[in-house]
Write a protein that holds these residues in place. Sequence first.
Motif, mmCIF file in Angstrom:
data_model
loop_
_atom_site.group_PDB
_atom_site.id
_atom_site.type_symbol
_atom_site.label_atom_id
_atom_site.label_comp_id
_atom_site.label_asym_id
_atom_site.label_seq_id
_atom_site.Cartn_x
_atom_site.Cartn_y
_atom_site.Cartn_z
ATOM 1 N N UNK A 295 0.464 -1.047 0.071
ATOM 2 C CA UNK A 295 -0.053 -0.202 0.210
ATOM 3 C C UNK A 295 1.063 1.104 0.269
ATOM 4 N N UNK A 296 1.817 1.077 0.636
ATOM 5 C CA UNK A 296 2.651 2.466 0.707
ATOM 6 C C UNK A 296 3.403 2.513 -0.569
ATOM 7 N N UNK A 297 3.758 1.006 -1.288
ATOM 8 C CA UNK A 297 4.172 1.687 -3.280
ATOM 9 C C UNK A 297 3.276 2.620 -3.724
ATOM 10 N N UNK A 298 1.624 1.817 -3.658
ATOM 11 C CA UNK A 298 1.284 2.197 -4.220
ATOM 12 C C UNK A 298 0.469 3.538 -4.389
ATOM 13 N N UNK A 299 0.095 3.648 -3.132
ATOM 14 C CA UNK A 299 0.600 5.256 -2.774
ATOM 15 C C UNK A 299 1.372 6.461 -3.293
ATOM 16 N N UNK A 300 2.451 6.280 -3.065
ATOM 17 C CA UNK A 300 3.926 6.404 -4.008
ATOM 18 C C UNK A 300 3.407 6.669 -5.446
ATOM 19 N N UNK A 301 3.391 6.166 -5.997
ATOM 20 C CA UNK A 301 2.851 6.077 -7.269
ATOM 21 C C UNK A 301 1.907 7.102 -7.989
ATOM 22 N N UNK A 302 0.580 6.557 -7.089
ATOM 23 C CA UNK A 302 -0.818 7.695 -7.650
ATOM 24 C C UNK A 302 -0.125 8.645 -6.833
ATOM 25 N N UNK A 303 0.472 8.802 -5.699
ATOM 26 C CA UNK A 303 0.547 10.458 -5.376
ATOM 27 C C UNK A 303 1.134 11.424 -6.697
ATOM 28 N N UNK A 304 2.340 10.661 -7.738
ATOM 29 C CA UNK A 304 2.564 11.359 -8.888
ATOM 30 C C UNK A 304 1.822 12.105 -10.000
ATOM 31 N N UNK A 305 1.191 11.209 -9.450
ATOM 32 C CA UNK A 305 -0.785 11.231 -10.844
ATOM 33 C C UNK A 305 -1.405 12.718 -10.950
ATOM 34 N N UNK A 306 -1.420 13.203 -9.217
ATOM 35 C CA UNK A 306 -2.398 14.099 -8.741
ATOM 36 C C UNK A 306 -2.710 15.801 -10.322
ATOM 37 N N UNK A 307 -0.833 15.826 -10.502
ATOM 38 C CA UNK A 307 -0.618 17.231 -11.687
ATOM 39 C C UNK A 307 -1.615 16.530 -12.875
ATOM 40 N N UNK A 308 -1.918 15.363 -13.433
ATOM 41 C CA UNK A 308 -2.225 15.176 -14.417
ATOM 42 C C UNK A 308 -3.982 15.785 -14.551
ATOM 43 N N UNK A 309 -4.453 15.032 -13.343
ATOM 44 C CA UNK A 309 -5.348 16.267 -13.925
ATOM 45 C C UNK A 309 -6.071 17.632 -13.049
ATOM 46 N N UNK A 310 -5.420 18.476 -12.708
ATOM 47 C CA UNK A 310 -4.949 19.870 -12.612
ATOM 48 C C UNK A 310 -3.998 20.227 -14.195
ATOM 49 N N UNK A 311 -4.090 19.298 -14.721
ATOM 50 C CA UNK A 311 -2.938 20.149 -16.221
ATOM 51 C C UNK A 311 -4.713 20.205 -17.492
ATOM 52 N N UNK A 312 -5.235 18.489 -16.944
ATOM 53 C CA UNK A 312 -6.428 18.723 -17.531
ATOM 54 C C UNK A 312 -7.091 19.793 -17.776
ATOM 55 N N UNK A 313 -7.763 20.191 -16.788
ATOM 56 C CA UNK A 313 -8.479 21.306 -15.930
ATOM 57 C C UNK A 313 -7.709 22.427 -16.875
ATOM 58 N N UNK A 314 -7.024 22.824 -17.112
ATOM 59 C CA UNK A 314 -6.528 24.158 -17.022
ATOM 60 C C UNK A 314 -6.463 24.281 -18.763
ATOM 61 N N UNK A 315 -6.389 22.736 -19.105
ATOM 62 C CA UNK A 315 -6.021 22.668 -20.882
ATOM 63 C C UNK A 315 -7.475 22.727 -21.569
ATOM 64 N N UNK A 316 -8.238 21.941 -20.722
ATOM 65 C CA UNK A 316 -9.742 21.936 -21.106
ATOM 66 C C UNK A 316 -10.600 23.961 -21.274
ATOM 67 N N UNK A 317 -10.389 24.147 -19.915
ATOM 68 C CA UNK A 317 -10.593 25.835 -19.808
ATOM 69 C C UNK A 317 -9.968 26.559 -20.760
ATOM 70 N N UNK A 318 -8.989 25.945 -21.209
ATOM 71 C CA UNK A 318 -8.257 27.193 -22.006
ATOM 72 C C UNK A 318 -8.539 26.738 -23.914
ATOM 73 N N UNK A 319 -9.848 25.766 -24.418
ATOM 74 C CA UNK A 319 -10.513 25.370 -25.146
ATOM 75 C C UNK A 319 -12.267 25.846 -24.482
ATOM 76 N N UNK A 320 -12.505 26.214 -23.825
ATOM 77 C CA UNK A 320 -13.714 26.993 -23.158
ATOM 78 C C UNK A 320 -14.491 25.828 -22.582
#
Length: 341
Positions: A295-320
């Motif tokens: 569970x510690x490793x899996x948490x560490x792997x998942x933690x690296x992923x949160x910027x992906x969603x933020x980046x997508x929100x910015x990209x989608x917002x830039x496209x209206x």
Amino acid sequence: MKRFQKFATTAIMTAFLAGFLYQSPVEAKSISLNYANFPPAPTFPCVQMEDWKAKVETQTQGKVRINTFPGGTLLGARDMMDGVISGQADIGCLCMAYQPGRFLVTNAVSLPLGIPDSKTGSLVLTDLFKKENPKAFNKVKVLALFTTAPANIMSRKRVATLPDLKGMDLRASGGAAEILKTWGANQIGMPMSATPEALQKGVIQGLFSSLEVMKDLKFAEECAYVTLTNTVVYPFAVIMNLDRWNALPEDVKTVMEGLSREQALWTGNYMDDHVKEAVTWSKETHKVEFVALDSATSQAWNQTLSPITDKWIKKASAKGFDGKNIVDTIKTLIQKHGKDS
Ligand code: DTR
């Protein structure tokens, strides 16, 4: 004699005309539709296609005949949307991840938001589509939507840590591709239909996808290891040419529309059960090792992923688009449908 000849000629003419004008009721109303699919027949999009075909043909009492074309024989993976719009096929199966920019809104279900299985993913996608009615689908009729089960790493070499993944040539598309890049793999994009050859030729060392392909495409013969990450799903749509749809009788449209949600559920359940079957088969038949992260490793792997969603929100917002709202909708729908399971 002349009289007889005249009689015979009239009789033949009448019979010919009657034959010409008469068609059995089924023939007279029969509608024939061509359905294109890109992967080989044993894979889940083609199993779904055959189930849909059988239900449409039965429920329309033979009024509609569906001719199915698996294996890219009518349209390939990346030609699907335009091929259906232009009428090369009447119906087609679209994997949205192969054109992530084109299907921005629906590909948001490929963000790492924790969709637990194919059934939940398919219902989330169906409801998201209904709410957002994305413009990307304006030129087709959407008949059904579903997703895969979550993706895991299938590879020739054992992967248990992020350094193991570094620089490894792994195949993934769309949202899953972003994840592999974040984890440090050398992500290679290609449709599933091109993957068996790439794996055999050593162009890739593995892939990141749902596990039913270990059995359906015999990847268990090439990939001795599976690392369980249960990360993201891939969204699919069954689309129909708009003119062909508009020309259908109302009762046929009602049958097809009635199957939309049913197919999300049916495909979700089929996929989830089939993944379990493929895992057992891979262990028993090919002695594949399934690597579970602690569970510690899996948490560490998942933690690296949160910027992906933020980046997508910015990209989608830039496209209206209201990116944040779309992500929030998906999270709410996961809660709602995850509980149904
Ligand atoms: N995971 C996507 C979609 C996918 C998963 N299983 C299959 C089988 C056949 C075609 C596509 C897919 C992918 O890896 O392409």
